[in-house]
Every structure is written in C-alpha cells, then in structure tokens.
Design a protein around this motif. Structure first.
Motif, PDB file in Angstrom:
ATOM      1  N   VAL A  86       0.902  -1.135   0.025  1.00 36.35           N
ATOM      2  CA  VAL A  86      -0.059  -0.095   0.069  1.00 36.35           C
ATOM      3  C   VAL A  86       0.802   1.341   0.048  1.00 36.35           C
ATOM      4  O   VAL A  86       0.645   2.242  -0.790  1.00 36.35           O
ATOM      5  N   CYS A  87       1.820   1.460   0.802  1.00 40.33           N
ATOM      6  CA  CYS A  87       2.724   2.361   0.794  1.00 40.33           C
ATOM      7  C   CYS A  87       3.553   2.631  -0.430  1.00 40.33           C
ATOM      8  O   CYS A  87       3.552   3.966  -0.836  1.00 40.33           O
ATOM      9  N   ARG A  88       4.044   1.524  -0.910  1.00 39.04           N
ATOM     10  CA  ARG A  88       4.503   1.734  -2.377  1.00 39.04           C
ATOM     11  C   ARG A  88       3.891   2.389  -3.387  1.00 39.04           C
ATOM     12  O   ARG A  88       4.130   3.330  -4.051  1.00 39.04           O
ATOM     13  N   THR A  89       2.383   2.018  -3.644  1.00 42.19           N
ATOM     14  CA  THR A  89       1.610   2.494  -4.622  1.00 42.19           C
ATOM     15  C   THR A  89       1.234   3.934  -3.888  1.00 42.19           C
ATOM     16  O   THR A  89       1.057   4.903  -5.131  1.00 42.19           O
ATOM     17  N   LEU A  90       1.106   4.205  -2.802  1.00 42.86           N
ATOM     18  CA  LEU A  90       0.850   5.725  -2.317  1.00 42.86           C
ATOM     19  C   LEU A  90       1.890   6.827  -2.727  1.00 42.86           C
ATOM     20  O   LEU A  90       1.338   7.718  -3.118  1.00 42.86           O
ATOM     21  N   LEU A  91       3.121   6.420  -2.344  1.00 36.58           N
ATOM     22  CA  LEU A  91       4.205   7.040  -2.632  1.00 36.58           C
ATOM     23  C   LEU A  91       4.171   7.530  -4.217  1.00 36.58           C
ATOM     24  O   LEU A  91       4.601   8.547  -4.695  1.00 36.58           O
ATOM     25  N   ALA A  92       4.096   6.311  -4.769  1.00 38.34           N
ATOM     26  CA  ALA A  92       4.319   6.512  -6.364  1.00 38.34           C
ATOM     27  C   ALA A  92       3.338   7.032  -7.199  1.00 38.34           C
ATOM     28  O   ALA A  92       3.459   7.771  -8.276  1.00 38.34           O
ATOM     29  N   THR A  93       1.908   6.973  -6.539  1.00 33.97           N
ATOM     30  CA  THR A  93       0.807   7.585  -7.449  1.00 33.97           C
ATOM     31  C   THR A  93      -0.018   8.556  -6.846  1.00 33.97           C
ATOM     32  O   THR A  93      -0.890   9.430  -7.371  1.00 33.97           O
ATOM     33  N   GLY A  94       0.125   8.508  -5.237  1.00 28.79           N
ATOM     34  CA  GLY A  94      -0.686   9.769  -4.473  1.00 28.79           C
ATOM     35  C   GLY A  94      -1.770   9.058  -4.221  1.00 28.79           C
ATOM     36  O   GLY A  94      -2.615   9.879  -3.814  1.00 28.79           O
ATOM     37  N   GLU A  95      -2.207   8.066  -4.651  1.00 26.40           N
ATOM     38  CA  GLU A  95      -3.589   7.253  -4.432  1.00 26.40           C
ATOM     39  C   GLU A  95      -3.327   6.288  -2.851  1.00 26.40           C
ATOM     40  O   GLU A  95      -2.469   5.549  -3.383  1.00 26.40           O
ATOM     41  N   LEU A 149      10.222  -4.922  -1.563  1.00 26.28           N
ATOM     42  CA  LEU A 149       9.259  -3.287  -1.354  1.00 26.28           C
ATOM     43  C   LEU A 149       9.817  -2.556  -0.767  1.00 26.28           C
ATOM     44  O   LEU A 149       9.579  -1.316  -1.074  1.00 26.28           O
ATOM     45  N   ARG A 150      10.625  -2.482   0.160  1.00 23.15           N
ATOM     46  CA  ARG A 150      11.512  -1.462   1.063  1.00 23.15           C
ATOM     47  C   ARG A 150      12.178  -0.765  -0.274  1.00 23.15           C
ATOM     48  O   ARG A 150      12.419   0.370  -0.284  1.00 23.15           O
ATOM     49  N   THR A 151      12.890  -1.357  -0.905  1.00 22.61           N
ATOM     50  CA  THR A 151      13.621  -0.905  -2.003  1.00 22.61           C
ATOM     51  C   THR A 151      13.021   0.148  -2.778  1.00 22.61           C
ATOM     52  O   THR A 151      13.149   0.944  -3.224  1.00 22.61           O
ATOM     53  N   ASP A 152      11.712  -0.807  -3.321  1.00 21.16           N
ATOM     54  CA  ASP A 152      10.864   0.030  -4.194  1.00 21.16           C
ATOM     55  C   ASP A 152      10.456   1.344  -3.558  1.00 21.16           C
ATOM     56  O   ASP A 152      10.325   2.515  -4.518  1.00 21.16           O
TER      57      ASP A 152
END
Length: 223
Positions: free
Chosen positions: A144-153, A185-188
């Motif tokens: 969820v965090c990866r998607t949030l930071l990358a997309t703002g969603e 995931l942390r790397t991403d």
C-alpha cells in the motif's frame, strides 16, 4: 462517549481484512470510527477520551482531534478509515472528513508505514513459529505504501494480490521468501518517485477541525 454532553459518531467504517479483500471465514470484523465530543466538554478538568473501545468487539472510535493528529502523522489504520468502502456511519461532517484525505497524505507515510511494518514483522518472527497473519499484513502495508508514494492514491483493496497474500497467511511461503519480498518492497519504496507532498496540509485540517468545534458549540447552545 459522554463528557459534558452527548457525543456524536460522525464516521464508522469496517477496516482490516474485510476492507482489504483478504477476509476468510475466520476473519474478525474490525471497526474504526470517529466521534466529535461536545465543544464545551473541553472546558472541564476531565477531558473527553481520545478513543473509546466498543461497544462491539474489535471496535475502536477516536475523538476527531486525536484522529486528525494521527492522520497527519500518516497512521496507516487512521488513513484506512478515510478510504474504506465498508462505511456503516457517515454524517455530513464525516463526509467532510473523508473529503480531506489528500490533506493528510504526505511523505510522512514512508516513516509511519515502515515503523508499523517493522513492529509487525518483529512480533511475527519473535516466536518459534512465525505468526503468518502478521507477516501477511506487514507485506500488505508495504505494498500500500509503495503505491501511495508512487501514485498519490491510497488503495487498500488487495484482491488482485489475494492469492499470494493468503498463501503467506497460511504458511505456504517460507519465511525467508517473505522477508526477501519485504526487502524488495522497501527498496521500491525508497526509489519510488514521490507523488505526495513532503508535508501534510496541516492548516487545512486544523481549520476544518476548528469549524467542527464551532458548529458543535452552536448546535448545543440553548436559544
């Protein structure tokens, strides 16, 4: 939730596995909500509680100011209340709060989600037998965090990854693979472009909170 007058639940949602699309027959129903204490109750020595358990099992309701403070820090569970589609109570003020979602989102989530994930993995791996449910939810948080930071969603629906995550929950995936997945995931997350601002819009949230206190006071005044 009585402290100097009636309190009003403005928002209540189902979070947890049922909101993520990861529920099984054994899953509890986790409810999280927000209540607004009467403005006058803050003038007394005894303040309203920052949160209240119950009355249902696995139910917690935050006072609106405490909820906002946690949300501005990027608390994962608090933010989920603002996007869960399993809404059970939503007043007009509750709808206003959900509409403030973007004001809460910032790069602070990287720290708060990482902290929550580290705590879950530490608890999950401290015993002789891994606690697979916590391992699964740690991976979910990182996704969820990866998607949030990358997309703002803020997207909490994990049905697209349900099979993989439930395989973790059932212990079918070796712990070493799970930890390696978490590291990827942390790397991403570290490399992801930031689609959210560095800081939340605290002023906007605070102004809204003041308006709630003012409206609440007016509503309880005797003509």
């Amino acid at each position: 939730m009585r402290a100097g007058g009636p309190a009003t639940v403005i928002l209540s949602t189902v979070v947890g596995s049922h909101a993520y699309g990861l529920a099984t027959a054994a899953s509890d129903i986790d409810r999280r909500g927000v209540y607004a204490a009467p403005t006058e109750s803050f003038w007394r020595f005894e303040k309203p509680p920052s949160s209240v358990d119950g009355p249902l099992a696995e139910q917690l309701t935050w006072e609106v100011e405490h909820f906002c403070a946690l949300g501005l820090k990027g608390n994962p569970t608090v933010l989920e209340v603002l996007v869960s589609d399993r809404v059970e109570v939503c007043t007009d003020i509750g709808a206003e709060l959900r509409a403030l979602l973007r004001a809460f989102l910032s790069e602070r989530v990287a720290v708060s989600y990482e902290r929550a994930t580290a705590q879950q993995l530490a608890r999950a791996t401290s015993a002789a037998e891994p606690k697979w449910k916590q391992v699964m939810h740690a991976l979910r948080l990182l996704m969820v965090c990866r998607t949030l930071l990358a997309t703002g969603e803020l997207r909490i629906d994990m049905r697209a990854d349900r099979d993989k995550l439930l395989a973790v929950r059932s212990g079918e995936v070796p712990l070493t693979e799970c930890l390696a997945w978490a590291d990827r995931l942390r790397t991403d997350i570290a490399a992801a472009p930031r689609a959210v601002p560095a800081e939340p819009d605290t002023r906007r949230v605070e102004n809204w909170l003041v308006s709630v206190r003012r409206r609440n006071l007016d509503a309880h005044r005797t003509p």
